[in-house]
Design an enzyme around this catalytic site. Structure first.
Site, PDB file in Angstrom:
ATOM      1  N   CYS A   1       0.846  -1.182   0.000  1.00 35.37           N
ATOM      2  CA  CYS A   1       0.000   0.000   0.000  1.00 35.37           C
ATOM      3  C   CYS A   1       0.884   1.236   0.000  1.00 35.37           C
ATOM      4  CB  CYS A   1      -0.928   0.011   1.209  1.00 35.37           C
ATOM      5  SG  CYS A   1      -0.061   0.057   2.792  1.00 35.37           S
ATOM      6  N   LYS A   2       0.271   2.388  -0.118  1.00 34.59           N
ATOM      7  CA  LYS A   2       1.019   3.638  -0.108  1.00 34.59           C
ATOM      8  C   LYS A   2       1.704   3.817   1.248  1.00 34.59           C
ATOM      9  CE  LYS A   2      -1.953   6.033  -3.405  1.00 34.59           C
ATOM     10  NZ  LYS A   2      -2.863   7.189  -3.635  1.00 34.59           N
TER      11      LYS A   2
END
Length: 248
Positions: free
Chosen positions: A106-107
């Site tokens: 994920c970011k």
């Protein structure tokens, strides 16, 4: 390309070499109360057992042979069918392992993440990185979000210099004021140098007709300086700006 709603390693009915990675970054859901700890990092390589590069599975601790898979980001364990990273996450991303052992990407700034595994679908909160109270601070030190990779790093805003991100190694201006100031300085110098070049060419035109080679050398030097100043003007004018995230 793997969809962002798929886990890093697919279910066991897929081929063992389908080590594609995906994941899902969620910032608009409410968590279920579960808080994940530190981000997962690749385990160290072990060459001592067989002479081939091996890593330890993060789930069942089985040794995984990664020979021929060094270009991949993750590998699949033959015993538990879960993924283990062997490379750092791409720029601006991070690895997170769900409590169901599904490895997600994920970011790096995500605060919540949703597990795409159909048997889980858990939405969990990500704990913020721990703050070390013994870390020495300096006046002007602050957190900066890189304009290139969105990673957060520390930078002293009192130093009149560009910031180089320790993650992607790219240079940016911290705040718009520094880049704007440098652009105005080099633009002013470029205009002055252009006037000087025009005056020199106009006043020495008679010498060029006489065939003096030194005059052409002066022209070359002046126009090279002018080209350099124009280049620096465009460089600072088009430079990306990293934003200050907050004081340390």
């Amino acid at each position: 390309m793997a969809e962002e709603t798929t886990p890093l390693v697919r279910s066991s009915q897929n081929a063992d070499n389908s080590d594609s990675y995906g994941g899902r970054s969620v910032t608009d859901y409410f968590g279920d109360g579960t808080v994940l700890g530190a981000d997962e990092v690749p385990p160290p390589y072990d060459h001592s057992t067989t002479g081939r590069p091996m890593v330890t599975c993060r789930v069942c601790q089985t040794m995984i042979d990664i020979s021929g898979k060094m270009e991949q980001h993750v590998v699949k364990c033959a015993k538990c069918s879960e993924a283990t990273p062997i490379k750092n996450a791409p720029a601006g991303k991070k690895y997170v392992r769900c409590p169901c052992n599904c490895l997600l990407i994920c970011k790096s700034r995500s605060q919540r993440v949703a597990c795409p595994r159909s048997s889980c679908k858990r939405i969990v909160n990500l704990s913020p990185p721990p703050v070390n109270p013994n870390t020495p601070t300096a006046p002007g030190m602050c957190r900066v979000t890189c304009a290139h990779c969105s990673m957060i790093f520390l930078f002293n805003t009192l130093t009149n210099a560009l910031a180089r991100c320790p993650n992607c190694r790219k240079v940016s201006s911290v705040g718009r004021e520094y880049a704007r100031c440098k652009t105005l300085i080099f633009l002013t110098l470029s205009v002055l140098m252009l006037i000087i070049c025009a005056v020199v060419v106009f006043t020495t035109m008679s010498y060029t007709n006489a065939g003096h080679p030194a005059v052409y050398l002066i022209y070359i030097v002046l126009f090279l300086v002018l080209a350099f100043l124009l280049y620096r003007t465009i460089y600072y004018c088009s430079m990306k700006v990293s934003l200050i995230d907050g004081p340390l």
